[in-house]
Design an enzyme around this catalytic site. Structure first.
Site, short mmCIF file in Angstrom:
data_model
loop_
_atom_site.label_atom_id
_atom_site.label_comp_id
_atom_site.label_asym_id
_atom_site.label_seq_id
_atom_site.Cartn_x
_atom_site.Cartn_y
_atom_site.Cartn_z
N ARG A 64 -12.85 -8.05 26.30
CA ARG A 64 -11.40 -7.79 26.25
C ARG A 64 -10.97 -6.89 27.40
NH1 ARG A 64 -9.60 -3.98 23.50
NH2 ARG A 64 -10.96 -4.27 21.69
N TYR A 117 14.72 -15.79 32.92
CA TYR A 117 14.00 -16.58 31.92
C TYR A 117 14.35 -16.05 30.52
CZ TYR A 117 10.09 -18.47 29.26
OH TYR A 117 9.32 -19.10 28.32
N ASP A 196 9.88 -11.14 38.86
CA ASP A 196 9.23 -12.34 38.33
C ASP A 196 9.23 -13.36 39.47
OD1 ASP A 196 8.63 -14.82 37.16
OD2 ASP A 196 9.54 -14.27 35.24
N LYS A 221 2.83 -22.14 35.41
CA LYS A 221 3.71 -23.02 36.19
C LYS A 221 3.02 -23.45 37.49
CE LYS A 221 6.38 -22.03 32.74
NZ LYS A 221 7.37 -20.96 32.78
C1 LIG Z 1 7.78 -19.95 31.93
C2 LIG Z 1 8.28 -18.69 32.53
C3 LIG Z 1 7.89 -17.44 32.02
C4 LIG Z 1 7.02 -17.31 30.78
O1 LIG Z 1 5.69 -17.62 31.05
P1 LIG Z 1 4.68 -18.19 29.92
O2 LIG Z 1 3.45 -18.46 30.70
O3 LIG Z 1 5.33 -19.40 29.34
O4 LIG Z 1 4.51 -17.11 28.90
C5 LIG Z 1 8.36 -16.32 32.66
N1 LIG Z 1 9.17 -16.39 33.73
C6 LIG Z 1 9.57 -17.57 34.25
C7 LIG Z 1 10.47 -17.58 35.43
C8 LIG Z 1 9.14 -18.75 33.67
O5 LIG Z 1 9.56 -19.92 34.17
#
Ligand SMILES: *Cc1c(COP(=O)(O)O)cnc(C)c1O
Length: 407
Positions: A64, A117, A196, A221
């Site tokens: 962990r 998001y 982000d 993504k």
């Molecule tokens: C999908 C997404 C997230 C969340 O990520 P997960 O891997 O689904 O938890 C955060 N920020 C953006 C811009 C996203 O497209």
């Protein structure tokens, strides 16, 4: 080769300096070059490590807290974002976002893009209900308004914010922020800045280089790129923040499985090729969609008259591969397009090799300032003519909706 030992936190692992991002995506995070050794890291499935007595810093002892299967990916992503420390991989993008938002002290305030998001904005509001953190939503493309909110405009007592949260381009509205100006202004007001960077990827922009304190990714993504894992990551150049994010990950158990991280590294190897192809496809489709008779509006930062175009052209490498599309016929028209495509996949998420689309307002959590008829298109790496033929036929078909598409 220099005789000086590499610092423990180096992300470059003896690679020649000044490699381009496309090269780093392929070359970083490889095992040491030893005769007969593998070129890829192994997946180590072990929850614990042989240890007794005091555990020196950096030694593996329990999975962990860290595993060797995370490190190559963390090193490679760190190299791509050019961070001082390797990335910290998390069990999802949201786990990384929760870790970054944990840097806001109780009673602090976060300024966020109104179209960030939607799960991230929901999480910030949830923090508000649990720990007196307050939130202020802004139009992230309006630099003056964002910085006024960071300095305390409209906040109770006019107190400055603790954190500015940036997403650029935003999901799903594709607003483009002036990230360097926001970082400088927020720092002058004493706020931390988190970015982000999921949409842009480190090939498109590297916010740590502009002074951002923390960068987060939904690795799910583009970085992993094949819609087969859910993963996240956080990066920082600051040793204290790095220790806090690492501590959060271990305490909250927001960890990734080794196999998923291995898959993400495998996906990362082709990041440059995938991003290049999907961006070229997206630019071409956006251009054609503008003139399609069944289309009311198109948003893509690569379009010359898009509100984010000049800023994206000046600060980003490439314009990304997300397209905002508003077909004629309102929400029903948009739903009819989603129902009529055959090659494009109707699904949420983005950044996979396959092209997908969805009407964002189908989710009750999506802000009402996102138009009801907005389709978010994630353009993949297929042949652009096949993508166009399917989408344009679906747009035409949706105009006379009702009958299933036959051609
Ligand atoms: C999908 C997404 C997230 C969340 O990520 P997960 O891997 O689904 O938890 C955060 N920020 C953006 C811009 C996203 O497209």
């Amino acid at each position: 080769m220099s005789a000086a030992p590499e610092p423990a936190s180096s992300t470059h692992h003896g690679l020649p300096s000044a490699l381009s991002p496309a090269t780093l995506a392929v070359a970083a995070g490889r095992p040491p070059r030893v005769q007969g050794g593998p070129v890829n890291p192994p997946v180590v499935l072990s929850s614990t490590y042989v240890s007794q007595g005091e555990v020196p810093p950096g030694q593996l002892f329990y999975a962990r807290a860290g595993t060797e299967t995370w490190h190559p990916f963390e090193e490679a992503l760190g190299a791509l974002e050019r961070s001082v420390h390797p990335a910290l991989v998390f069990g999802s993008g949201m786990a990384a976002i929760a870790a970054a938002m944990s840097l806001v002290p109780p009673g602090g305030r976060i300024v966020l893009p109104r179209h960030a998001y939607n799960v991230a904005t929901s999480y910030a509001q949830d923090l508000g209900r649990r720990s007196q953190v307050t939130t202020t939503f802004v139009d992230v493309a309006d630099t003056e308004a964002v910085l006024a909110a960071v300095r305390g405009k409209g906040a109770p007592g006019g107190t400055p914010a603790s954190m500015l949260w940036i997403e650029s381009p935003t999901n799903p509205m594709l607003e483009v922020a002036d990230v360097p100006a926001l970082v400088a202004g927020a720092h002058a007001a004493g706020a931390l800045v988190a970015v982000d960077n999921t949409f842009a990827t480190p090939l498109g922009q590297r916010p740590l280089g502009w002074g951002a304190d923390v960068v987060v990714h939904s690795v799910t993504k583009y970085l992993a790129g094949h819609s087969d894992v859910v993963l996240g990551a956080a990066l920082t150049d600051d040793p204290e923040l790095h220790a806090r994010l690492h501590g959060y990950r271990t305490l909250h158990g927001a960890i990734a499985g080794p196999t998923e991280v291995w898959l993400a590294l495998r996906g990362l190897r082709t990041l440059a090729l995938r991003v290049e192809r999907s961006q070229t496809n997206a630019a071409e489709l956006a251009r054609r969609l503008v003139d399609h008779p069944a289309v009311a509006a198109v948003r893509h930062p690569g379009l010359p008259d898009d509100p984010g175009h000049a800023r994206a052209a000046a600060s980003m490498d490439g314009f990304g591969s997300i397209v905002g599309l508003r077909p004629l016929g309102g929400a029903a028209g948009a739903d009819a397009v989603v129902a009529a495509v055959r090659l494009w996949v109707p699904a949420t998420s983005l950044g996979g090799v396959e092209s997908s689309l969805e009407r964002r307002r189908r989710f009750p959590g999506e802000p009402t300032s996102v138009p009801e008829d907005l389709l978010r298109l994630s353009v993949g790496i297929e042949d652009v003519e096949d993508l166009w033929a399917d989408l344009s036929a679906a747009l035409v078909h949706a105009q006379g909706a009702g009958e299933p598409r036959t051609s």
